[in-house]
Design a protein around this motif. Sequence first.
Motif, PDB file in Angstrom:
ATOM      1  N   ILE A  59       0.828  -1.202   0.000  1.00 30.73           N
ATOM      2  CA  ILE A  59       0.000   0.000   0.000  1.00 30.73           C
ATOM      3  C   ILE A  59       0.869   1.261   0.000  1.00 30.73           C
ATOM      4  N   LYS A  60       0.463   2.229  -0.818  1.00 28.82           N
ATOM      5  CA  LYS A  60       1.113   3.540  -0.860  1.00 28.82           C
ATOM      6  C   LYS A  60       0.097   4.611  -0.454  1.00 28.82           C
ATOM      7  N   SER A  61       0.569   5.834  -0.337  1.00 28.40           N
ATOM      8  CA  SER A  61      -0.327   6.919   0.079  1.00 28.40           C
ATOM      9  C   SER A  61      -1.400   7.183  -0.975  1.00 28.40           C
ATOM     10  N   THR A  62      -1.124   6.813  -2.234  1.00 28.44           N
ATOM     11  CA  THR A  62      -2.077   7.070  -3.316  1.00 28.44           C
ATOM     12  C   THR A  62      -2.963   5.851  -3.627  1.00 28.44           C
ATOM     13  N   THR A  63      -2.757   4.745  -2.926  1.00 23.26           N
ATOM     14  CA  THR A  63      -3.510   3.520  -3.222  1.00 23.26           C
ATOM     15  C   THR A  63      -4.978   3.666  -2.818  1.00 23.26           C
ATOM     16  N   LYS A  64      -5.871   3.231  -3.704  1.00 24.57           N
ATOM     17  CA  LYS A  64      -7.297   3.221  -3.430  1.00 24.57           C
ATOM     18  C   LYS A  64      -7.776   1.780  -3.283  1.00 24.57           C
ATOM     19  N   ALA A  65      -8.807   1.594  -2.461  1.00 24.43           N
ATOM     20  CA  ALA A  65      -9.321   0.252  -2.212  1.00 24.43           C
ATOM     21  C   ALA A  65      -9.788  -0.417  -3.503  1.00 24.43           C
ATOM     22  N   GLN A  66     -10.366   0.362  -4.399  1.00 25.03           N
ATOM     23  CA  GLN A  66     -10.881  -0.188  -5.653  1.00 25.03           C
ATOM     24  C   GLN A  66      -9.785  -0.907  -6.450  1.00 25.03           C
ATOM     25  N   GLN A  67      -8.540  -0.429  -6.338  1.00 27.84           N
ATOM     26  CA  GLN A  67      -7.443  -1.045  -7.077  1.00 27.84           C
ATOM     27  C   GLN A  67      -7.195  -2.484  -6.631  1.00 27.84           C
ATOM     28  N   GLY A  68      -7.554  -2.791  -5.403  1.00 29.49           N
ATOM     29  CA  GLY A  68      -7.407  -4.158  -4.918  1.00 29.49           C
ATOM     30  C   GLY A  68      -8.452  -5.091  -5.494  1.00 29.49           C
ATOM     31  N   LEU A  69      -9.581  -4.526  -5.937  1.00 27.23           N
ATOM     32  CA  LEU A  69     -10.651  -5.332  -6.539  1.00 27.23           C
ATOM     33  C   LEU A  69     -10.415  -5.459  -8.042  1.00 27.23           C
ATOM     34  N   TYR A  70     -10.553  -4.345  -8.747  1.00 29.84           N
ATOM     35  CA  TYR A  70     -10.297  -4.322 -10.191  1.00 29.84           C
ATOM     36  C   TYR A  70     -10.257  -2.871 -10.641  1.00 29.84           C
ATOM     37  N   GLU A  71      -9.737  -2.652 -11.841  1.00 33.98           N
ATOM     38  CA  GLU A  71      -9.749  -1.338 -12.472  1.00 33.98           C
ATOM     39  C   GLU A  71     -10.273  -1.478 -13.897  1.00 33.98           C
ATOM     40  N   TYR A  72     -11.161  -0.572 -14.263  1.00 28.12           N
ATOM     41  CA  TYR A  72     -11.739  -0.567 -15.606  1.00 28.12           C
ATOM     42  C   TYR A  72     -11.062   0.527 -16.427  1.00 28.12           C
ATOM     43  N   ASP A  73     -10.459   0.132 -17.539  1.00 22.44           N
ATOM     44  CA  ASP A  73      -9.713   1.069 -18.392  1.00 22.44           C
ATOM     45  C   ASP A  73     -10.621   1.603 -19.501  1.00 22.44           C
ATOM     46  N   ALA A  74     -11.433   2.583 -19.138  1.00 23.06           N
ATOM     47  CA  ALA A  74     -12.396   3.154 -20.087  1.00 23.06           C
ATOM     48  C   ALA A  74     -11.691   3.943 -21.187  1.00 23.06           C
ATOM     49  N   ILE A  75     -10.574   4.572 -20.878  1.00 21.22           N
ATOM     50  CA  ILE A  75      -9.864   5.405 -21.865  1.00 21.22           C
ATOM     51  C   ILE A  75      -9.327   4.542 -23.004  1.00 21.22           C
ATOM     52  N   THR A  76      -8.706   3.412 -22.658  1.00 21.53           N
ATOM     53  CA  THR A  76      -8.177   2.521 -23.698  1.00 21.53           C
ATOM     54  C   THR A  76      -9.306   1.945 -24.538  1.00 21.53           C
ATOM     55  N   ARG A  77     -10.439   1.646 -23.896  1.00 22.03           N
ATOM     56  CA  ARG A  77     -11.579   1.103 -24.648  1.00 22.03           C
ATOM     57  C   ARG A  77     -12.120   2.134 -25.633  1.00 22.03           C
ATOM     58  N   LEU A  78     -12.184   3.400 -25.207  1.00 19.54           N
ATOM     59  CA  LEU A  78     -12.644   4.461 -26.100  1.00 19.54           C
ATOM     60  C   LEU A  78     -11.694   4.615 -27.284  1.00 19.54           C
ATOM     61  N   ARG A  79     -10.408   4.567 -27.010  1.00 19.55           N
ATOM     62  CA  ARG A  79      -9.422   4.702 -28.089  1.00 19.55           C
ATOM     63  C   ARG A  79      -9.534   3.536 -29.079  1.00 19.55           C
ATOM     64  N   ASP A  80      -9.702   2.310 -28.527  1.00 22.91           N
ATOM     65  CA  ASP A  80      -9.815   1.142 -29.397  1.00 22.91           C
ATOM     66  C   ASP A  80     -11.091   1.187 -30.242  1.00 22.91           C
ATOM     67  N   SER A  81     -12.165   1.756 -29.667  1.00 24.79           N
ATOM     68  CA  SER A  81     -13.414   1.859 -30.436  1.00 24.79           C
ATOM     69  C   SER A  81     -13.251   2.817 -31.601  1.00 24.79           C
ATOM     70  N   GLN A  82     -12.475   3.865 -31.410  1.00 21.82           N
ATOM     71  CA  GLN A  82     -12.214   4.829 -32.479  1.00 21.82           C
ATOM     72  C   GLN A  82     -11.363   4.219 -33.583  1.00 21.82           C
ATOM     73  N   LEU A  83     -10.542   3.214 -33.193  1.00 19.91           N
ATOM     74  CA  LEU A  83      -9.678   2.539 -34.171  1.00 19.91           C
ATOM     75  C   LEU A  83     -10.348   1.311 -34.779  1.00 19.91           C
ATOM     76  N   GLY A  84     -11.573   1.009 -34.331  1.00 20.37           N
ATOM     77  CA  GLY A  84     -12.300  -0.126 -34.869  1.00 20.37           C
ATOM     78  C   GLY A  84     -11.810  -1.471 -34.371  1.00 20.37           C
ATOM     79  N   ASP A  85     -11.203  -1.494 -33.229  1.00 18.38           N
ATOM     80  CA  ASP A  85     -10.684  -2.741 -32.655  1.00 18.38           C
ATOM     81  C   ASP A  85     -11.841  -3.629 -32.196  1.00 18.38           C
ATOM     82  N   GLU A  86     -11.800  -4.907 -32.565  1.00 12.76           N
ATOM     83  CA  GLU A  86     -12.851  -5.851 -32.206  1.00 12.76           C
ATOM     84  C   GLU A  86     -12.916  -6.130 -30.698  1.00 12.76           C
ATOM     85  N   ARG A  87     -11.847  -5.833 -29.998  1.00 18.28           N
ATOM     86  CA  ARG A  87     -11.786  -6.118 -28.565  1.00 18.28           C
ATOM     87  C   ARG A  87     -12.818  -5.324 -27.772  1.00 18.28           C
TER      88      ARG A  87
END
Length: 281
Positions: A59-87
């Motif tokens: 744990i660091k001073s910037t650590t959030k509890a949510q990071q221990g569960l999971y993190e959703y990378d919405a920014i990468t998904r938006l970028r991939d949608s603009q590039l037409g990525d099937e993922r």
Amino acid sequence: MKFTGTKDYVASDDLRVAVNAAIALQRPLLIKGEPGTGKTVLAHEIAKAVNAPLIEWHIKSTTKAQQGLYEYDAITRLRDSQLGDERVKDVKNYIKKGKLWEAFTGTTRPVLLIDEIDKADIEFPNDLLLELDRMEFFVYETQEVVKATQRPIVIITSNNEKELPDAFLRRCFFHYIRFPDRETMTQIINVHFPDIQRNLVREAMTVFYDIRDVPGLKKKPSTSELLDWLKLLMVEDLPPEALRNKDSAKLIPPLHGALLKNEQDVHLFERLAFMARREKN
């Protein structure tokens, strides 16, 4: 499943009782104590003793509890949608599993170390209350519940930098690791340096505990620092007599940089040496 200590870790009777009680109750074991008393290493040794995988969440001073569960990378998904990525069609491709998710879904019951929980924001322990109590959490993006197939052995360490919430403490089994006395410290030294000179150990421990007893010391040397110092004494091949020097001008022990970790404490010993010389004259 019983923890009896290991050949590399000297565990007191009350610490062994605490570990086994937490395992039996299926409660997180909250370990407090001075820095350097072996809190973090304990999790490694428990995993080794019960032959379980170790999952570490530092744990660091910037650590959030949510990071221990999971993190959703919405920014990468938006970028991939603009590039037409099937993922982008599967949101699971953009979810990064945290340490609790990893611990909950492992095929083997793991040891989960949440190290130095008091470094995080004061709300951090409260944000994990439900997950550590029920051993499950909800993933909103996929509408699934992640539930522990078997409860991990949870070890939580704290250096007492912050007070932990009462609601969190109620859910833990607590143990405070007291600083080792001379007998226990001798056992610890024997584990790390089985061939060390007994006379050197005796003189070094006298100096070490004398330093810890000096009033006004900002940071008392810890067990790990004593071990570092002993290693240096052996490398330099210093005789025990070098530690027995009663010259008031040499109150600071040789290679003191392994023991004294800030300038205030060095200056304190320099002042003590100066005062001792004045009294002698």
